[in-house]
Design a protein around this motif. Structure first.
Motif, PDB file in Angstrom:
ATOM      1  N   TYR A   1      56.989 -22.875  45.020  1.00 27.55           N
ATOM      2  CA  TYR A   1      57.329 -23.281  43.653  1.00 27.55           C
ATOM      3  C   TYR A   1      57.537 -22.085  42.705  1.00 27.55           C
ATOM      4  CZ  TYR A   1      56.328 -27.989  45.290  1.00 27.55           C
ATOM      5  OH  TYR A   1      56.375 -29.166  45.991  1.00 27.55           O
TER       6      TYR A   1
ATOM      7  N   ARG B   1      54.438 -36.566  43.906  1.00 29.30           N
ATOM      8  CA  ARG B   1      55.299 -35.394  43.737  1.00 29.30           C
ATOM      9  C   ARG B   1      55.882 -35.449  42.340  1.00 29.30           C
ATOM     10  NH1 ARG B   1      59.456 -33.661  46.889  1.00 29.30           N
ATOM     11  NH2 ARG B   1      58.385 -31.663  46.833  1.00 29.30           N
TER      12      ARG B   1
ATOM     13  N   LEU C   1      48.213 -31.255  48.575  1.00 33.98           N
ATOM     14  CA  LEU C   1      47.104 -31.142  47.611  1.00 33.98           C
ATOM     15  C   LEU C   1      46.090 -32.266  47.780  1.00 33.98           C
ATOM     16  CD1 LEU C   1      48.843 -29.974  44.294  1.00 33.98           C
ATOM     17  CD2 LEU C   1      47.471 -28.630  45.890  1.00 33.98           C
TER      18      LEU C   1
HETATM   19  P1  ADP Z   1      54.375 -31.138  48.276  1.00 31.05           P
HETATM   20  O1  ADP Z   1      54.491 -31.356  49.732  1.00 31.05           O
HETATM   21  O2  ADP Z   1      55.294 -31.999  47.494  1.00 31.05           O
HETATM   22  O3  ADP Z   1      54.382 -29.714  47.873  1.00 31.05           O
HETATM   23  P2  ADP Z   1      51.632 -31.100  47.362  1.00 31.05           P
HETATM   24  O4  ADP Z   1      50.611 -32.165  47.488  1.00 31.05           O
HETATM   25  O5  ADP Z   1      51.311 -29.804  47.923  1.00 31.05           O
HETATM   26  O6  ADP Z   1      52.957 -31.738  47.946  1.00 31.05           O
HETATM   27  O7  ADP Z   1      51.949 -30.932  45.836  1.00 31.05           O
HETATM   28  C1  ADP Z   1      52.147 -32.057  45.023  1.00 31.05           C
HETATM   29  C2  ADP Z   1      53.111 -31.731  43.909  1.00 31.05           C
HETATM   30  O8  ADP Z   1      52.483 -30.816  43.012  1.00 31.05           O
HETATM   31  C3  ADP Z   1      54.354 -31.078  44.309  1.00 31.05           C
HETATM   32  O9  ADP Z   1      55.355 -31.997  44.652  1.00 31.05           O
HETATM   33  C4  ADP Z   1      54.730 -30.238  43.124  1.00 31.05           C
HETATM   34  O10 ADP Z   1      55.498 -31.003  42.248  1.00 31.05           O
HETATM   35  C5  ADP Z   1      53.408 -29.913  42.481  1.00 31.05           C
HETATM   36  N1  ADP Z   1      52.933 -28.559  42.788  1.00 31.05           N
HETATM   37  C6  ADP Z   1      52.034 -28.179  43.722  1.00 31.05           C
HETATM   38  N2  ADP Z   1      51.818 -26.851  43.681  1.00 31.05           N
HETATM   39  C7  ADP Z   1      52.572 -26.367  42.699  1.00 31.05           C
HETATM   40  C8  ADP Z   1      52.799 -25.057  42.161  1.00 31.05           C
HETATM   41  N3  ADP Z   1      52.152 -23.980  42.634  1.00 31.05           N
HETATM   42  N4  ADP Z   1      53.692 -24.926  41.158  1.00 31.05           N
HETATM   43  C9  ADP Z   1      54.336 -26.009  40.678  1.00 31.05           C
HETATM   44  N5  ADP Z   1      54.185 -27.254  41.144  1.00 31.05           N
HETATM   45  C10 ADP Z   1      53.329 -27.431  42.147  1.00 31.05           C
END
Ligand code: ADP
Length: 594
Positions: free
Chosen positions: A497, A540, A556
């Motif tokens: 990201y 997401r 996450l």
């Molecule tokens: P994904 O597989 O979509 O990355 P995660 O559960 O890891 O799923 O993250 C959930 C959502 O949180 C992501 O879709 C993204 O929108 C947001 N996100 C996670 N980490 C970050 C980051 N470091 N910077 C910006 N957005 C993030």
């Protein structure tokens, strides 16, 4: 002897002694020549003390009074006089009548205090009634069996008639009453005849313009023969309108809720149901009102529900949760929303809530979870086999020096690895959902773990420099692989990201009770509204800025569960366009085992 003979009472006068009225006779020189018992009692002196005495010498203060003037008028004009007089010393009202005779004057004194008191009371009542009538707050009428012949303005206003109508006796209450309501009036008149008043009741009058006005009427008898009564009439149109509006709003709510499987209810501070709409399947309203959850659903579920509601009572904060409830028709899932119920002073007096039956949705989710779990299991084996053969082939082609084929096989392996990690995430998520994610506890040197993970990730993420700062110098009890998985997820997200940036900072530190690992990126950031959801399963951020990023929204969710299982926490600080910092805090002393 002479004296007593002189004033001895002649026989006919003795009759006066039996009177309840004071009788005095004075001679032409205003001397008492006769005083009856009552008169002596009024004067408070024995008869002997009065007889022969001149009134005005005995009571010089009376010379200035009405009694003096009236007594003299009677004598001088030789005419009977009658007047009312108040004796302040005796605090008594008397009616005094004077009759001149040849020998002087007969004076009769009658105590009229009681009558005066009644007159005064009546006068006050009349004044109050007049004020009430004149205040025109309430309609007041006087009527007989068919006509209203006196009415105040308030009444005329209620029914739209004029004073002329009243004078011309055009206000006929029977004609004004809808025929179906006349029996109520007849009952009231009966009650009036028997008890002098009637119990107020609601009825309606036709106004002069033909419209109906709802009223509340009460009344009392004025005259018995012929019967006349006074009525007090209150226009209750506003109240009726409000009642109607309330009924309509309840009806609307009823229709809206009908078949919606939404239960709406209120409970008092003891968490007894006071009101419920759309009760649990299998129960009636009567089954529930007055009961608590403990009387209605399975004990453990009830205890959980009561604890939630108590918290709402104590904190005054609303609460939302999906719960299980097993009643007489079996187990159902409900999406609860509970709000504190407050009185006019803002005191919490109970709770009010809605419970939506979401059993079908939850069951569908369970089926979906089972499907994901099964599908990922089924996929895991063939993909592992594929990976194994790819590695075997790579080795063989390397030995044969077939570089092009080796490079293609490496790409295949890398794609297989991505597939494996996706499937693993899916498997982990469904295990978490089912509460079956396994952990293996061992001592974990956090600094080493972070350095090893970063080293490995640096290789596969050449676009960003991964800086590690600080140290925890701590070894904690935990699952090394799972914690490595959390770090990997945070760091790969940080890289993913922040496509415009070229570094990610990983900082190690400690607080009093926890080891802290934070991962900071300089990427797209996360808007405030999304921050509390990003740890939810499959969540997401969907907006134009994140469109190009691929993922399933599970990383996450899994990371958060792993950290929580270690008794720790994971938080995010972020500003849109400025980057994000995710911080893992792991307790140094874990309170409970996994
Ligand atoms: P994904 O597989 O979509 O990355 P995660 O559960 O890891 O799923 O993250 C959930 C959502 O949180 C992501 O879709 C993204 O929108 C947001 N996100 C996670 N980490 C970050 C980051 N470091 N910077 C910006 N957005 C993030």
């Amino acid at each position: 002897m002479l004296k007593s003979e002189q004033y001895s009472i002649p026989y006919p006068f003795m009759l006066f002694d039996s009177l309840d009225e004071g009788v005095y006779i004075v001679d032409t020189a205003w001397r008492y020549i006769y005083v009856n018992n009552k008169a002596a009692e009024i004067q408070g002196k024995p008869r002997e003390e009065l007889l022969g005495k001149n009134i005005w010498e005995l009571y010089p203060e009376a010379v200035e009074t009405v009694s003096y003037a009236q007594a003299h008028r009677a004598v001088e004009q030789n005419t009977p006089v009658s007047y009312e007089v108040y004796y302040p010393l005796l605090e008594t009202w008397f009616e005094c009548r004077c009759y001149p005779i040849a020998e002087g004057l007969i004076i009769l004194l009658q105590d009229i205090s009681e009558r005066k008191r009644q007159e005064e009371a009546l006068r006050q009542i009349q004044a109050r009634a007049r004020r009430l009538i004149d205040a025109n707050i309430i309609g007041v009428v006087i009527s007989d069996m068919d006509h209203i012949f006196e009415a105040n303005d308030a009444f005329l206003e209620i029914v739209g008639y004029t004073r002329e109508d009243l004078a011309a006796r055009r206000i006929n209450w029977i004609a004004m009453t809808p025929p179906e309501l006349l029996p109520l009036d007849m009952n009231a008149i009966q009650e009036l005849k028997e008890h002098g008043t009637f119990t107020p009741f609601e009825k309606a009058y036709y106004r002069k313009d033909g419209s109906l006005v709802p009223i509340l009427i009460g009344g009392a008898v004025l005259e018995k023969d012929p019967l006349q009564w006074v009525c007090f009439i209150l226009d209750i149109s506003e109240q009726k309108k409000l009642e109607q509006a309330l009924r309509e709003s309840e009806e609307r709510m009823r229709i809206a809720l009908k078949g919606s499987a939404i239960i709406v209810y209120q409970q008092d501070r003891d968490l007894r149901y006071t009101w419920i709409y759309n009760p649990l399947p299998g129960y009636t309203v009567e089954d529930i009102v007055g009961k608590t959850d403990a009387d209605l659903i399975q004990a453990e579920e009830a205890a959980h529900l009561i604890a939630i509601k108590r918290r709402v009572l104590e904190t005054g904060q609303n609460h939302q949760e999906v719960i299980k409830a097993t009643g007489i028709t079996g187990m159902r899932y409900f999406d609860l929303s509970i709000e504190p119920l407050r009185d006019g002073n803002g005191e919490v007096i109970g709770v009010t809530g809605t419970s939506m039956d979401v059993t079908e949705r939850i069951e569908l989710e369970h089926r979906k979870d089972n499907f994901i779990s099964m599908a990922s299991h089924e996929l895991r084996t063939p993909i592992t086999v594929l990976k194994g053969f790819t590695q075997l082939l790579t080795k063989q082609f390397e030995q044969q020096g077939m570089h092009e084929a080796v490079s293609m096989l490496k790409k295949m392996e890398s794609q297989s690895n991505k597939l494996v990690s996706l499937i693993d995430e899916l498997l982990d998520a469904s295990k978490i959902q089912a509460g079956r994610l396994d952990f293996e506890e061992e001592p974990v040197d956090l600094d080493t773990l972070v350095h090893e993970t970063v080293e490995m990730l640096q290789e596969s993420n050449p676009t960003h420099v991964l800086h590690v700062n600080g140290a925890t110098h701590k070894v904690i009890q935990g699952d090394k692989e799972r914690l490595g998985q959390v770090l990997t997820n945070l760091i790969t997200n940080a890289v993913k990201y922040s496509p415009q940036a070229n570094s990610v900072d990983i900082t190690l530190s400690t607080s009093k009770k926890a080891a802290l690992i934070s991962v900071r990126d300089y990427g797209i950031g996360i808007a405030k509204a999304h921050q509390k959801h990003i740890f939810d399963r499959f969540y997401r951020v969907h907006d134009p800025s994140t469109k190009t990023f691929k993922g399933l929204g599970m990383g996450l969710y899994i990371a958060c569960d792993i950290v929580k299982r270690h008794g720790g926490d994971i938080t995010v600080q972020s500003a849109l366009g400025k980057g994000s910092t995710f911080t893992i805090s792991l307790p140094l002393e874990k309170e409970e085992p996994f």
